[in-house]
Design a protein around this motif. Structure first.
Motif, PDB file in Angstrom:
ATOM      1  N   ILE A  62       0.846  -1.188   0.000  1.00 17.17           N
ATOM      2  CA  ILE A  62       0.000   0.000   0.000  1.00 17.17           C
ATOM      3  C   ILE A  62       0.879   1.234   0.000  1.00 17.17           C
ATOM      4  O   ILE A  62       2.013   1.197   0.495  1.00 17.17           O
ATOM      5  CB  ILE A  62      -0.961  -0.001   1.220  1.00 17.17           C
ATOM      6  N   VAL A  63       0.368   2.351  -0.553  1.00 13.46           N
ATOM      7  CA  VAL A  63       1.121   3.601  -0.654  1.00 13.46           C
ATOM      8  C   VAL A  63       0.312   4.696   0.015  1.00 13.46           C
ATOM      9  O   VAL A  63      -0.887   4.835  -0.236  1.00 13.46           O
ATOM     10  CB  VAL A  63       1.391   3.977  -2.130  1.00 13.46           C
ATOM     11  N   LEU A  64       0.993   5.485   0.903  1.00  9.88           N
ATOM     12  CA  LEU A  64       0.398   6.683   1.489  1.00  9.88           C
ATOM     13  C   LEU A  64       1.055   7.865   0.801  1.00  9.88           C
ATOM     14  O   LEU A  64       2.248   8.118   0.997  1.00  9.88           O
ATOM     15  CB  LEU A  64       0.627   6.728   2.998  1.00  9.88           C
ATOM     16  N   MET A  65       0.278   8.619  -0.032  1.00  9.18           N
ATOM     17  CA  MET A  65       0.847   9.614  -0.936  1.00  9.18           C
ATOM     18  C   MET A  65       0.408  11.017  -0.539  1.00  9.18           C
ATOM     19  O   MET A  65      -0.803  11.314  -0.498  1.00  9.18           O
ATOM     20  CB  MET A  65       0.399   9.320  -2.375  1.00  9.18           C
ATOM     21  N   ASP A  66       1.390  11.892  -0.207  1.00 10.01           N
ATOM     22  CA  ASP A  66       1.097  13.305   0.016  1.00 10.01           C
ATOM     23  C   ASP A  66       0.970  13.984  -1.350  1.00 10.01           C
ATOM     24  O   ASP A  66       1.552  13.532  -2.348  1.00 10.01           O
ATOM     25  CB  ASP A  66       2.232  13.941   0.830  1.00 10.01           C
ATOM     26  N   MET A  67       0.206  15.100  -1.411  1.00  9.73           N
ATOM     27  CA  MET A  67      -0.041  15.753  -2.697  1.00  9.73           C
ATOM     28  C   MET A  67       0.950  16.873  -2.970  1.00  9.73           C
ATOM     29  O   MET A  67       1.433  17.040  -4.089  1.00  9.73           O
ATOM     30  CB  MET A  67      -1.479  16.308  -2.727  1.00  9.73           C
ATOM     31  N   MET A  68       1.248  17.693  -1.968  1.00 17.09           N
ATOM     32  CA  MET A  68       2.113  18.863  -2.162  1.00 17.09           C
ATOM     33  C   MET A  68       3.560  18.473  -1.890  1.00 17.09           C
ATOM     34  O   MET A  68       3.990  18.385  -0.749  1.00 17.09           O
ATOM     35  CB  MET A  68       1.675  19.979  -1.219  1.00 17.09           C
ATOM     36  N   MET A  69       4.308  18.230  -3.000  1.00 15.60           N
ATOM     37  CA  MET A  69       5.717  17.829  -2.877  1.00 15.60           C
ATOM     38  C   MET A  69       6.518  18.479  -3.992  1.00 15.60           C
ATOM     39  O   MET A  69       5.974  18.770  -5.073  1.00 15.60           O
ATOM     40  CB  MET A  69       5.852  16.304  -2.973  1.00 15.60           C
ATOM     41  N   PRO A  70       7.829  18.704  -3.765  1.00 18.45           N
ATOM     42  CA  PRO A  70       8.673  19.276  -4.825  1.00 18.45           C
ATOM     43  C   PRO A  70       9.006  18.220  -5.887  1.00 18.45           C
ATOM     44  O   PRO A  70       8.747  17.035  -5.722  1.00 18.45           O
ATOM     45  CB  PRO A  70       9.914  19.734  -4.064  1.00 18.45           C
ATOM     46  N   ILE A  71       9.606  18.668  -6.993  1.00 20.06           N
ATOM     47  CA  ILE A  71      10.071  17.851  -8.130  1.00 20.06           C
ATOM     48  C   ILE A  71       8.891  17.169  -8.823  1.00 20.06           C
ATOM     49  O   ILE A  71       8.568  17.487  -9.954  1.00 20.06           O
ATOM     50  CB  ILE A  71      11.127  16.811  -7.691  1.00 20.06           C
ATOM     51  N   MET A  72       8.234  16.229  -8.168  1.00 25.03           N
ATOM     52  CA  MET A  72       7.052  15.560  -8.732  1.00 25.03           C
ATOM     53  C   MET A  72       6.030  15.432  -7.614  1.00 25.03           C
ATOM     54  O   MET A  72       6.278  14.746  -6.614  1.00 25.03           O
ATOM     55  CB  MET A  72       7.399  14.180  -9.296  1.00 25.03           C
ATOM     56  N   ASP A  73       4.862  16.138  -7.765  1.00 21.10           N
ATOM     57  CA  ASP A  73       3.864  16.100  -6.705  1.00 21.10           C
ATOM     58  C   ASP A  73       3.092  14.785  -6.735  1.00 21.10           C
ATOM     59  O   ASP A  73       3.299  13.923  -7.606  1.00 21.10           O
ATOM     60  CB  ASP A  73       2.915  17.299  -6.804  1.00 21.10           C
TER      61      ASP A  73
END
Length: 773
Positions: A680-691
């Motif tokens: 499973i992946v917990l993915m934040d939306m606001m990130m540098p380089i590739m959001d």
């Protein structure tokens, strides 16, 4: 030799013989030889003379008798009458027979002449009668300008003229493209007989058939079934009915019906025929005259209107001239104003662009502030919850208590942030209303989850009451409704130290709605949700002020009870969004009653019925405790650019026995997925380089990761964030700061689906998948 000549010839012979005998007797007497022979001769002479005289007498008598017979017959002739002349019946020949024959021939000639003279006189008499009637009826046409008047006059003159018992006049008129023979006038008929027909189509009935064939029809009633007409005293049988078409240019224009009790004579038929031959022209002339009169009247009316319009136009021209002068002045003034407006428009356009930029900056600022505030708060809440859940090492160990205080302070800070962001989003028009079906009878129970413990701690009674006539289902935005009720209850418990807090739900009386409030057309009904407390109350002059942002009754209240003054302001704005409003009734020192009036709208703004949206669900605590063992050994990839969040999530997930890997942007996450598989992946939306959005799209491009559970974690919590994440490829969505139980429940649900992708799911699992996806 005729009879007369024979008589003369016989008489002459007898007389001659008598003379011869007398001469012979004279000669004998002279000679003196008068003997017996002489006597015989004398006797014979006398006999002959007597016979001759007798013959003459008989002849004269017979002739006289025959002449008297002729005279008698001649005297019997009556020249004053047209009786047949007598005839002479004489069988004798001769002059008398000739006279009788000549008389008989003369009688025959006289009879023939008398008959011819009588017929001629009769013809002349009938012709004079017809001409007299035509001349009399011709006067009817004078000074007639209407068909109705003409029909009435003609039928009232013609019917008695031909000795008819009744008469009807039918005129041909066109109605809706169909020619109809309409009854225009009548003589000696009833007008209100139930079976009376007032109009005929061509070919319909004997009237229509006569018009169609263009021939006169004379019908005689049979003796055993006569036609009858009603008089005032008796019923008279009709012997004959004449139906006559009147033509113009081989087109039937009028049909006349006449009925007589003794039959029509020849001259009566001729009179009707003569009238029919000429009346068509009269009808056409009068019809044309009527049209001309109508056109003339219309022309006169139009002329009068034109004159009136010309006068009005003249007045308008004068007014226009004056107006033109004014317009020239106004145009000059308008040109000046136009230039000023263009300048103002440019300024407004620049101001609008600045407002648009300001709004965009504000939205971006709200999103960034939400992210920047929620991100560290997320790690504070998670770590403080972990600390508060740790067991005490010894009796004087206050660390769990410190963690509980930190967590509660973080929750208060989160509430403040949410209030500020909610109010800002409402003012910016960024709040979306999602109406769904709400179980009205569940609302007190839901509120009890949040406020029962507070009531118990403060020693305040907490009651709820729902009227019996309230429907089970109510259509509104459940999330906003609960937020309004929670804010009202928070205020009630905050300002109440003793007594009670009561929720009352009932149907609102439309007659007491606030002035200026417009009831929605699609409204099913309106609820009145009241929150009543026995707290400190509100002054009457402050009751409108408390709904303003950052406002409380006075500074003393703010210092004594705390708070930011945003709760009621948010209630007012959210109630407007839901189509309702909030009122307050309060008395200082006795308590307050806040009432939320809210319409039930089962149809949204686009006119479509609302459906309950599917929101993320998670397991309750009992199910979660039974399923936490399944997290042992599962791998999770945490993608977040904030190391504090990674540290907090690693602490929670490792305690549950999960293998945790982390990446600080989308590129690192994709590389780690290629290097080693994860559950499973917990993915934040606001990130540098590739959001997170771009990273999820890249992951979903790989066939083997199409069903990989990806939980989107975002601290922006702005409008449409959930839809954007799901569209980018997220399996579910959780906003920061997150609840640990919620996070674990969502992970358990998706790992359960991920573990058995090829197996047939139970109905409960399919429902859970559908709700989360």
């Amino acid at each position: 030799m005729n009879y007369k000549n024979q008589q003369i010839f016989g008489f002459s012979i007898v007389l001659t013989i008598a003379i011869i005998f007398m001469v012979i007797e004279f000669i004998i007497f002279q000679n003196g030889s008068f003997t017996g022979t002489g006597m015989v001769v004398a006797l014979l002479s006398i006999l002959l003379i007597v016979v001759g005289v007798g013959i003459a007498f008989w002849t004269i008598r017979r002739t006289t008798r025959q002449l008297k017979q002729v005279t008698t017959v001649m005297e019997q002739i009556d020249f004053d009458t047209s009786q047949p002349l007598p005839r002479l019946h004489v069988t004798a020949s001769g002059e008398i027979g000739n006279i009788a024959t000549a008389f008989n021939k003369m009688s025959e000639a006289l009879e023939a002449h008398t008959h011819q003279a009588s017929e001629f006189n009769k013809h002349i008499e009938e012709s004079n009668w017809i001409q007299t009637q035509l001349a009399h009826i011709g006067n009817v046409y004078r000074n007639v300008n209407a068909i109705d008047d003409l029909a009435d006059r003609l039928i009232h003159e013609l019917t008695p003229a031909v000795e008819s018992a009744y008469g009807i006049f039918y005129f041909c008129e066109e109605e809706n493209g169909i020619e109809l023979l309409k009854r225009k006038a009548s003589y000696a008929t009833y007008s209100d007989v139930p079976d009376l027909v007032h109009a005929f189509k061509f070919g319909e009935g004997i009237i229509g058939q006569t018009a169609l064939e263009k021939q006169t029809h004379i019908m005689k009633a049979p003796s055993d079934h006569p036609i009858r007409i009603q008089t005032g005293a008796t019923v008279i049988p009709i012997q004959e009915i004449m139906i006559v078409p009147i033509l113009f240019e081989n087109r039937t224009v009028v049909v006349i019906e006449l009925g007589t009790i003794h039959g029509f004579s020849q001259r009566q038929e001729q009179l009707v025929e003569r009238i029919a031959n000429t009346f068509g022209v009269v009808v056409n002339n009068i019809d044309n005259r009527m049209q001309v009169d109508r056109l003339l009247r219309e022309s006169q009316t139009l002329t009068e209107e034109l004159q009136s319009q010309q006068e009005e136009l003249q007045v308008q021209q004068e007014e226009l001239q004056a107006t033109n002068e004014q317009l020239r002045e106004r145009n000059h003034y308008a040109e000046i104003k136009t230039e000023e407006l263009q300048i103002t428009q440019k300024e407004l356009q620049l101001y609008s662009e600045e407002l648009s930029r300001s709004s965009r900056y504000k939205s971006e600022f709200l999103a960034n502030m939400s992210h920047e505030l929620r991100t560290p708060l997320n790690s504070i809440l998670i770590l403080s919850q972990l600390i508060s859940e740790k067991e005490k090492q010894h009796e004087e160990d206050d660390v769990p208590h410190f963690g509980e205080v930190i967590n509660r302070s973080g929750q208060d800070l989160l509430t403040l942030i949410d209030d500020i962001l909610d109010l800002s989003k409402v003012e910016a028009g960024m709040v979306e209303v999602q109406r769904d079906s709400v179980a009205v009878y569940d609302l007190p129970e839901v509120m009890g989850y949040s406020f029962d413990k507070i009531a118990e701690q403060k020693g305040i009674e907490f009651h709820s009451h729902i009227n019996e006539n309230v429907p089970d289902v109510f259509y509104t935005d459940e999330k906003r409704l609960q937020q309004i009720m929670k804010n009202l209850l928070s205020n009630a418990f905050k300002f109440t130290s003793k007594g009670s807090v009561t929720i009352n739900i009932s149907l609102a009386d439309e007659s007491i709605v606030a002035k200026g409030y417009s009831i929605p057309e699609q409204m099913d009904y309106m609820l009145a949700i009241s929150v009543t407390d026995t707290g400190i109350g509100i002054k009457e002059d402050k009751q409108s002020l408390i709904f303003e942002a950052f406002q409380q009754e006075d500074g003393t209240t703010e210092r004594q009870y705390g708070g930011t003054g945003l709760g009621l302001s948010i209630c007012r704005e959210f109630s407007k969004l839901l189509g309702g409003y909030v009122t307050v009734q309060s008395e200082l020192g006795k308590g307050s009653t806040f009432t939320l009036y809210l319409p039930s709208l089962a149809i949204n703004e686009e006119g479509q019925p609302v459906t309950k949206p599917v929101s993320p669900t998670w397991m309750d605590k009992e199910e979660q405790e039974d399923s936490l063992a399944r997290l042992q050994g599962k791998s999770v990839l945490v993608v977040d650019d904030d190391l504090r969040n990674i540290f907090a999530l690693e602490g929670v997930l490792k305690l549950k026995g999960m293998h945790v890997r982390s990446a600080q942007n989308g590129e690192e996450a994709i590389a780690l997925l290629h290097a080693e598989s994860t559950d499973i992946v917990l993915m934040d939306m606001m990130m540098p380089i590739m959001d997170g959005y771009e990273a999820m799209r890249w992951i979903r491009l790989e066939e083997k990761w199409k069903d990989l559970p990806i939980i989107a974690l975002t601290a922006k919590a702005m409008k449409d964030d959930r839809e954007l994440c799901i569209e980018a490829g997220a399996s579910d969505y959780i906003s920061k700061p997150m609840n640990v139980e919620q996070l674990l429940s969502v992970i358990l649900v998706w790992l359960s689906d991920w573990e058995q992708p090829d197996q047939v799911s139970s109905p409960e699992q399919e429902q859970t998948q559908e709700q989360n996806k």
